[in-house]
Design a protein around this motif. Structure first.
Motif, PDB file in Angstrom:
ATOM      1  N   PHE A   1       0.858  -1.161  -0.124  1.00  0.00           N
ATOM      2  CA  PHE A   1       0.018  -0.054  -0.097  1.00  0.00           C
ATOM      3  C   PHE A   1       0.653   1.191   0.036  1.00  0.00           C
ATOM      4  CE2 PHE A   1       0.335  -1.313   4.386  1.00  0.00           C
ATOM      5  CZ  PHE A   1       0.753  -0.175   5.038  1.00  0.00           C
ATOM      6  N   ILE A   2       0.336   2.160  -0.504  1.00  0.00           N
ATOM      7  CA  ILE A   2       1.010   3.673  -0.563  1.00  0.00           C
ATOM      8  C   ILE A   2       0.217   4.675   0.207  1.00  0.00           C
ATOM      9  CG2 ILE A   2       1.770   5.272  -2.297  1.00  0.00           C
ATOM     10  CD1 ILE A   2       1.343   3.169  -4.459  1.00  0.00           C
ATOM     11  N   VAL A   3       0.983   5.249   1.063  1.00  0.00           N
ATOM     12  CA  VAL A   3       0.494   6.216   1.995  1.00  0.00           C
ATOM     13  C   VAL A   3       0.896   7.582   1.462  1.00  0.00           C
ATOM     14  CG1 VAL A   3       0.682   7.574   4.210  1.00  0.00           C
ATOM     15  CG2 VAL A   3       0.901   4.744   4.034  1.00  0.00           C
ATOM     16  N   ARG A   4      -0.184   8.655   1.382  1.00  0.00           N
ATOM     17  CA  ARG A   4       0.029   9.789   0.852  1.00  0.00           C
ATOM     18  C   ARG A   4       1.273  10.626   1.515  1.00  0.00           C
ATOM     19  NH1 ARG A   4      -3.149  14.141   3.581  1.00  0.00           N
ATOM     20  NH2 ARG A   4      -4.240  13.237   5.542  1.00  0.00           N
ATOM     21  N   PRO A   5       1.851  11.428   0.608  1.00  0.00           N
ATOM     22  CA  PRO A   5       3.074  11.932   1.040  1.00  0.00           C
ATOM     23  C   PRO A   5       3.342  13.127   1.948  1.00  0.00           C
ATOM     24  CG  PRO A   5       2.783  12.512  -1.081  1.00  0.00           C
ATOM     25  CD  PRO A   5       1.876  11.754  -0.656  1.00  0.00           C
ATOM     26  N   ASN A   6       1.950  13.885   2.106  1.00  0.00           N
ATOM     27  CA  ASN A   6       1.938  15.112   3.145  1.00  0.00           C
ATOM     28  C   ASN A   6       1.982  14.777   4.430  1.00  0.00           C
ATOM     29  OD1 ASN A   6      -0.540  14.329   2.717  1.00  0.00           O
ATOM     30  ND2 ASN A   6      -1.264  16.043   2.093  1.00  0.00           N
TER      31      ASN A   6
ATOM     32  N   ALA B   1       3.233   9.770  11.591  1.00  0.00           N
ATOM     33  CA  ALA B   1       1.683   9.262  11.234  1.00  0.00           C
ATOM     34  C   ALA B   1       1.847   8.366  10.188  1.00  0.00           C
ATOM     35  CB  ALA B   1       1.044  10.565  10.731  1.00  0.00           C
ATOM     36  N   THR B   2       2.827   8.209   9.231  1.00  0.00           N
ATOM     37  CA  THR B   2       2.930   7.246   8.211  1.00  0.00           C
ATOM     38  C   THR B   2       3.282   6.025   9.011  1.00  0.00           C
ATOM     39  OG1 THR B   2       3.757   9.159   6.808  1.00  0.00           O
ATOM     40  CG2 THR B   2       4.077   6.771   6.136  1.00  0.00           C
ATOM     41  N   ASN B   3       4.250   6.014   9.838  1.00  0.00           N
ATOM     42  CA  ASN B   3       4.499   4.741  10.447  1.00  0.00           C
ATOM     43  C   ASN B   3       3.392   4.075  11.239  1.00  0.00           C
ATOM     44  OD1 ASN B   3       7.140   4.614   9.579  1.00  0.00           O
ATOM     45  ND2 ASN B   3       7.823   5.816  10.964  1.00  0.00           N
ATOM     46  N   ALA B   4       2.543   5.066  11.740  1.00  0.00           N
ATOM     47  CA  ALA B   4       1.251   4.681  12.734  1.00  0.00           C
ATOM     48  C   ALA B   4       0.111   4.057  11.816  1.00  0.00           C
ATOM     49  CB  ALA B   4       0.773   5.925  13.549  1.00  0.00           C
TER      50      ALA B   4
ATOM     51  N   SER C   1       4.693   7.093   0.021  1.00  0.00           N
ATOM     52  CA  SER C   1       5.416   6.120   1.134  1.00  0.00           C
ATOM     53  C   SER C   1       4.817   4.637   0.708  1.00  0.00           C
ATOM     54  CB  SER C   1       5.256   6.729   2.582  1.00  0.00           C
ATOM     55  OG  SER C   1       5.846   8.059   2.736  1.00  0.00           O
ATOM     56  N   TYR C   2       5.588   4.020   0.180  1.00  0.00           N
ATOM     57  CA  TYR C   2       5.535   2.413   0.080  1.00  0.00           C
ATOM     58  C   TYR C   2       5.854   1.606   1.179  1.00  0.00           C
ATOM     59  CZ  TYR C   2       5.118   3.492  -5.025  1.00  0.00           C
ATOM     60  OH  TYR C   2       4.483   3.644  -6.334  1.00  0.00           O
ATOM     61  N   PHE C   3       4.693   0.587   1.426  1.00  0.00           N
ATOM     62  CA  PHE C   3       5.025  -0.441   2.375  1.00  0.00           C
ATOM     63  C   PHE C   3       4.689  -1.790   1.882  1.00  0.00           C
ATOM     64  CE2 PHE C   3       4.292   3.378   5.019  1.00  0.00           C
ATOM     65  CZ  PHE C   3       5.084   3.282   5.910  1.00  0.00           C
ATOM     66  N   LEU C   4       5.360  -2.860   2.036  1.00  0.00           N
ATOM     67  CA  LEU C   4       5.177  -4.264   1.873  1.00  0.00           C
ATOM     68  C   LEU C   4       5.091  -4.983   2.980  1.00  0.00           C
ATOM     69  CD1 LEU C   4       4.948  -6.211  -0.411  1.00  0.00           C
ATOM     70  CD2 LEU C   4       7.432  -6.422  -0.446  1.00  0.00           C
ATOM     71  N   ILE C   5       3.861  -5.867   3.065  1.00  0.00           N
ATOM     72  CA  ILE C   5       3.716  -6.542   4.280  1.00  0.00           C
ATOM     73  C   ILE C   5       3.472  -8.098   3.680  1.00  0.00           C
ATOM     74  CG2 ILE C   5       2.414  -7.354   6.277  1.00  0.00           C
ATOM     75  CD1 ILE C   5       1.247  -4.297   6.436  1.00  0.00           C
TER      76      ILE C   5
ATOM     77  N   ILE D   1     -11.423   2.695   2.595  1.00  0.00           N
ATOM     78  CA  ILE D   1     -12.138   3.534   3.436  1.00  0.00           C
ATOM     79  C   ILE D   1     -11.225   4.569   3.973  1.00  0.00           C
ATOM     80  CG2 ILE D   1     -13.164   3.986   5.562  1.00  0.00           C
ATOM     81  CD1 ILE D   1     -14.638   1.370   5.285  1.00  0.00           C
ATOM     82  N   ASN D   2      -9.947   4.318   4.273  1.00  0.00           N
ATOM     83  CA  ASN D   2      -8.777   4.971   4.848  1.00  0.00           C
ATOM     84  C   ASN D   2      -8.471   6.225   3.685  1.00  0.00           C
ATOM     85  OD1 ASN D   2      -6.490   6.268   5.965  1.00  0.00           O
ATOM     86  ND2 ASN D   2      -5.977   4.218   6.954  1.00  0.00           N
ATOM     87  N   GLU D   3      -8.577   7.361   4.016  1.00  0.00           N
ATOM     88  CA  GLU D   3      -8.165   8.408   2.960  1.00  0.00           C
ATOM     89  C   GLU D   3      -6.545   8.901   2.994  1.00  0.00           C
ATOM     90  OE1 GLU D   3     -10.326  11.965   4.068  1.00  0.00           O
ATOM     91  OE2 GLU D   3     -12.279  11.087   3.508  1.00  0.00           O
ATOM     92  N   ASP D   4      -6.031   8.194   3.909  1.00  0.00           N
ATOM     93  CA  ASP D   4      -4.513   8.359   4.025  1.00  0.00           C
ATOM     94  C   ASP D   4      -3.631   7.205   3.034  1.00  0.00           C
ATOM     95  OD1 ASP D   4      -4.578  10.505   5.666  1.00  0.00           O
ATOM     96  OD2 ASP D   4      -4.489   9.187   7.437  1.00  0.00           O
ATOM     97  N   ILE D   5      -4.423   6.204   2.748  1.00  0.00           N
ATOM     98  CA  ILE D   5      -3.853   5.293   1.732  1.00  0.00           C
ATOM     99  C   ILE D   5      -4.520   5.532   0.498  1.00  0.00           C
ATOM    100  CG2 ILE D   5      -3.888   2.522   0.969  1.00  0.00           C
ATOM    101  CD1 ILE D   5      -4.066   2.093   4.212  1.00  0.00           C
ATOM    102  N   ILE D   6      -3.271   5.805  -0.469  1.00  0.00           N
ATOM    103  CA  ILE D   6      -3.994   6.400  -1.726  1.00  0.00           C
ATOM    104  C   ILE D   6      -4.051   5.323  -2.852  1.00  0.00           C
ATOM    105  CG2 ILE D   6      -3.143   8.654  -1.676  1.00  0.00           C
ATOM    106  CD1 ILE D   6      -0.782   8.089  -3.221  1.00  0.00           C
TER     107      ILE D   6
END
Length: 94
Positions: free
Chosen positions: A8-13, A18-21, A59-63, A81-86
């Protein structure tokens, strides 16, 4: 149980904390639904191939996880649903 790679990709701003959370919350979501998380990789901030929701990087994360299909289905539902995950993708690994 099946093996999956969840990216998943988290918005960069967002701040790094917050990104790690968000990553930790998504990991806990999988674990709470019976998944066994094998590895979590923070791939860092990267440029997107094309603009997504007005963002040119994220910001990219791989699980890597072993889970039932219902657990990854719940992950996808929450990620939508989560607006922070683009953007997110779930791939079944053979």
């Amino acid at each position: 149980m099946r093996n999956y790679e969840v990216m998943f990709i988290v918005r960069p701003n967002l701040e790094d904390e917050a990104t790690n959370a968000i990553c930790e919350n998504m990991k806990k979501l999988l674990e709470n639904n019976g998944a066994e998380v094998a590895e979590v990789v923070n791939m860092g901030r990267r440029e997107l191939a094309y603009e997504v929701k007005g963002f040119k990087n994220g910001s990219y994360f791989l699980i890597t996880v072993e889970a039932e299909p219902s657990a990854v289905k719940e992950f996808s539902r929450i990620a939508n649903i989560n607006e922070d995950i683009i953007r997110h993708i779930v791939v079944k690994v053979d």
